[in-house]
Design a protein around this motif. Sequence first.
Motif, PDB file in Angstrom:
ATOM      1  N   SER A   5      50.380   8.896  18.413  1.00 13.52           N
ATOM      2  CA  SER A   5      50.925   9.250  19.725  1.00 13.52           C
ATOM      3  C   SER A   5      50.019   8.763  20.839  1.00 13.52           C
ATOM      4  N   VAL A   6      50.643   8.462  21.965  1.00 17.39           N
ATOM      5  CA  VAL A   6      49.944   8.163  23.217  1.00 17.39           C
ATOM      6  C   VAL A   6      50.597   9.038  24.279  1.00 17.39           C
ATOM      7  N   ASP A   7      49.872  10.038  24.734  1.00 17.98           N
ATOM      8  CA  ASP A   7      50.409  10.988  25.712  1.00 17.98           C
ATOM      9  C   ASP A   7      49.814  10.714  27.084  1.00 17.98           C
ATOM     10  N   LEU A   8      50.666  10.708  28.089  1.00 18.66           N
ATOM     11  CA  LEU A   8      50.248  10.459  29.467  1.00 18.66           C
ATOM     12  C   LEU A   8      50.447  11.735  30.280  1.00 18.66           C
ATOM     13  N   VAL A  29      45.070   9.840  29.736  1.00 13.73           N
ATOM     14  CA  VAL A  29      45.678   9.338  28.507  1.00 13.73           C
ATOM     15  C   VAL A  29      45.031  10.002  27.297  1.00 13.73           C
ATOM     16  N   ARG A  30      45.869  10.444  26.363  1.00 16.48           N
ATOM     17  CA  ARG A  30      45.374  10.972  25.083  1.00 16.48           C
ATOM     18  C   ARG A  30      45.994  10.161  23.957  1.00 16.48           C
ATOM     19  N   VAL A  31      45.141   9.610  23.092  1.00 16.25           N
ATOM     20  CA  VAL A  31      45.603   8.861  21.920  1.00 16.25           C
ATOM     21  C   VAL A  31      45.190   9.623  20.675  1.00 16.25           C
ATOM     22  N   ARG A  32      46.120   9.754  19.736  1.00 15.00           N
ATOM     23  CA  ARG A  32      45.829  10.428  18.474  1.00 15.00           C
ATOM     24  C   ARG A  32      46.104   9.489  17.293  1.00 15.00           C
ATOM     25  N   ALA A  33      45.158   9.506  16.352  1.00 10.14           N
ATOM     26  CA  ALA A  33      45.304   8.679  15.152  1.00 10.14           C
ATOM     27  C   ALA A  33      44.389   9.215  14.061  1.00 10.14           C
ATOM     28  N   GLY A  34      44.929   9.376  12.862  1.00 14.35           N
ATOM     29  CA  GLY A  34      44.120   9.743  11.702  1.00 14.35           C
ATOM     30  C   GLY A  34      43.330  11.024  11.857  1.00 14.35           C
ATOM     31  N   GLY A  35      43.849  11.991  12.587  1.00 13.70           N
ATOM     32  CA  GLY A  35      43.133  13.244  12.775  1.00 13.70           C
ATOM     33  C   GLY A  35      42.098  13.206  13.879  1.00 13.70           C
ATOM     34  N   HIS A  36      42.014  12.101  14.610  1.00 16.41           N
ATOM     35  CA  HIS A  36      41.073  11.967  15.719  1.00 16.41           C
ATOM     36  C   HIS A  36      41.863  11.812  17.024  1.00 16.41           C
ATOM     37  N   GLU A  37      41.206  12.113  18.137  1.00 17.83           N
ATOM     38  CA  GLU A  37      41.833  11.865  19.428  1.00 17.83           C
ATOM     39  C   GLU A  37      40.814  11.317  20.408  1.00 17.83           C
ATOM     40  N   GLY A  38      41.308  10.473  21.320  1.00 20.34           N
ATOM     41  CA  GLY A  38      40.463   9.898  22.356  1.00 20.34           C
ATOM     42  C   GLY A  38      41.135  10.044  23.696  1.00 20.34           C
ATOM     43  N   TRP A  39      40.312  10.011  24.764  1.00 21.33           N
ATOM     44  CA  TRP A  39      40.816  10.235  26.114  1.00 21.33           C
ATOM     45  C   TRP A  39      40.411   9.086  27.029  1.00 21.33           C
ATOM     46  N   GLY A  40      41.306   8.777  27.963  1.00 21.70           N
ATOM     47  CA  GLY A  40      41.027   7.763  28.975  1.00 21.70           C
ATOM     48  C   GLY A  40      41.703   8.137  30.279  1.00 21.70           C
ATOM     49  N   GLU A  41      41.455   7.339  31.300  1.00 23.10           N
ATOM     50  CA  GLU A  41      42.037   7.610  32.615  1.00 23.10           C
ATOM     51  C   GLU A  41      42.382   6.291  33.297  1.00 23.10           C
ATOM     52  N   CYS A  42      43.603   6.192  33.790  1.00 25.44           N
ATOM     53  CA  CYS A  42      44.043   5.009  34.531  1.00 25.44           C
ATOM     54  C   CYS A  42      43.720   5.184  36.007  1.00 25.44           C
ATOM     55  N   TYR A 372      46.735  21.315  36.860  1.00 24.03           N
ATOM     56  CA  TYR A 372      47.145  20.242  37.761  1.00 24.03           C
ATOM     57  C   TYR A 372      48.331  19.428  37.237  1.00 24.03           C
ATOM     58  N   LEU A 373      48.849  19.775  36.069  1.00 22.02           N
ATOM     59  CA  LEU A 373      49.897  18.997  35.431  1.00 22.02           C
ATOM     60  C   LEU A 373      51.193  19.018  36.238  1.00 22.02           C
ATOM     61  N   GLN A 374      51.816  17.850  36.381  1.00 20.90           N
ATOM     62  CA  GLN A 374      53.083  17.716  37.088  1.00 20.90           C
ATOM     63  C   GLN A 374      54.236  17.694  36.086  1.00 20.90           C
ATOM     64  N   ASP A 375      55.305  18.353  36.432  1.00 18.41           N
ATOM     65  CA  ASP A 375      56.490  18.423  35.568  1.00 18.41           C
ATOM     66  C   ASP A 375      57.363  17.207  35.844  1.00 18.41           C
ATOM     67  N   VAL A 376      57.427  16.285  34.887  1.00 16.27           N
ATOM     68  CA  VAL A 376      58.127  15.015  35.087  1.00 16.27           C
ATOM     69  C   VAL A 376      59.083  14.763  33.927  1.00 16.27           C
ATOM     70  N   TYR A 386      60.868   9.973  28.872  1.00 16.80           N
ATOM     71  CA  TYR A 386      59.556  10.620  29.021  1.00 16.80           C
ATOM     72  C   TYR A 386      59.761  12.034  29.499  1.00 16.80           C
ATOM     73  N   ARG A 387      58.974  12.906  28.933  1.00 16.95           N
ATOM     74  CA  ARG A 387      58.918  14.296  29.417  1.00 16.95           C
ATOM     75  C   ARG A 387      57.450  14.713  29.345  1.00 16.95           C
ATOM     76  N   THR A 388      56.995  15.448  30.348  1.00 20.72           N
ATOM     77  CA  THR A 388      55.599  15.881  30.384  1.00 20.72           C
ATOM     78  C   THR A 388      55.171  16.446  29.032  1.00 20.72           C
ATOM     79  N   PRO A 389      54.113  15.869  28.433  1.00 19.80           N
ATOM     80  CA  PRO A 389      53.710  16.323  27.096  1.00 19.80           C
ATOM     81  C   PRO A 389      53.052  17.705  27.135  1.00 19.80           C
ATOM     82  N   ALA A 390      53.014  18.328  25.997  1.00 16.06           N
ATOM     83  CA  ALA A 390      52.379  19.630  25.873  1.00 16.06           C
ATOM     84  C   ALA A 390      50.865  19.467  25.835  1.00 16.06           C
ATOM     85  N   VAL A 391      50.188  20.415  26.448  1.00 17.08           N
ATOM     86  CA  VAL A 391      48.728  20.455  26.365  1.00 17.08           C
ATOM     87  C   VAL A 391      48.376  21.339  25.174  1.00 17.08           C
ATOM     88  N   ASP A 392      47.924  20.729  24.103  1.00 17.27           N
ATOM     89  CA  ASP A 392      47.603  21.509  22.894  1.00 17.27           C
ATOM     90  C   ASP A 392      46.320  21.028  22.256  1.00 17.27           C
TER      91      ASP A 392
END
Length: 392
Positions: A5-8, A29-42, A372-376, A386-392
């Motif tokens: 997954s790639v969540d924005l 940005v949150r990327v998940r793969a193989g039980g790991h996750e990474g974060w970035g910002e545009c 600060y999350l916006q409902d989109v 696209y729908r605002t992803p869940a924060v989990d």
Amino acid sequence: MKIESVDLFYLSMPEVLDIGDGSQDALVVRVRAGGHEGWGECEASPLTSIASMVAPMSHSACKPISASVIGQTLNDLKDISRLGRLMHDNSFDLLQADHTWSGIDMALWDLMGKKLDEPVWRLLGYSSAYPKMPYASVLFGDTPQQTLQKGRTARENGFRAAKFGWGNFGKGSLQEDVDQVMAAREGIGADGILLIDAGTNFGDDADAAIQRAPVMKDCNVTWFEEPFVKDAFEQHVALAKACAPVKLAGGEGSHNPYMAKHMIDHCALGFIQIDAGRIGGISGAKQIADYAASRGVTYVNHTFTSHLALSASLQPFAGLREPRISEYPFEPKALAYDLTENHIERDANGEISAPDAPGLGMTVSKAALKQYLQDVEIKVNGQVLYRTPAVD
């Protein structure tokens, strides 16, 4: 492992002001793969960038970025480069793609660093992360007196260098700009490092910018940043001659490595400023750090937002003993500061370093995401893209 997954996450302050402050909203940005996750910002318009991730295909060279990422293999560092090339092949007519990819690339490096238990700078091939002297990055005040006070505040907070930018600089009279630069110099002190950012307000008017050259020299300014739009090559060269020994700085608007290389080669820059949230992520920024070193131009990070972005911006030149200066957000909006649970703090010498921790070394605050999350929702012909992803 596969990219699952790639969540924005579109974040925003309750009120966004018409000022040159990019810390008022964010696309995380949150990327998940193989039980790991990474974060970035545009470093880009959040909603526009989300659209580039999910928009229906227009033609073979204008596909959504998701087509190049979701389900792809991510087993080693070479896969990050491979995915970057695939994204370009699939989306090079989608002009927002490089900005959006920048946050994804950051997240991929963060994820791989966590998987391999190494800081990103070490994955980039560096053996050490050298400390940098941070400069307090602030906007010009509306008046010289406000600018003077901002400089004093930065100095009182232990900063030996400060950059003043945007605001009304370059939009009014010559004397108004002279007064602002002199106020900035007085505020930061005679022995402080003073940097001036025109925010491209001179467009392509070389004569207007050259009129400011004397005050830059009189006030011992280290660099005159972004006087023109990035493609005004001849104007940059003319101003560089008029300003010497004050050097020109620019490059934050480059959204791929080719654009930054053109500025290094044709704009007579002394400093190339790269935003990892625009250039194509950490991968693109590292290319320019290496190229700048080969061309005798000083690489400097550009970041005016969160400490997640600050960490990402430090990685590409962390292992270079020189350059020694780094941008540091001094007046970020609450959103930008709250985004991470930890922050890159100055050491006893007043310097900062890229974190010596796996990945980017930053912990994203789920509480801040929720606050600060916006409902989109983006829908085409009844289909939700696209729908605002869940924060989990």
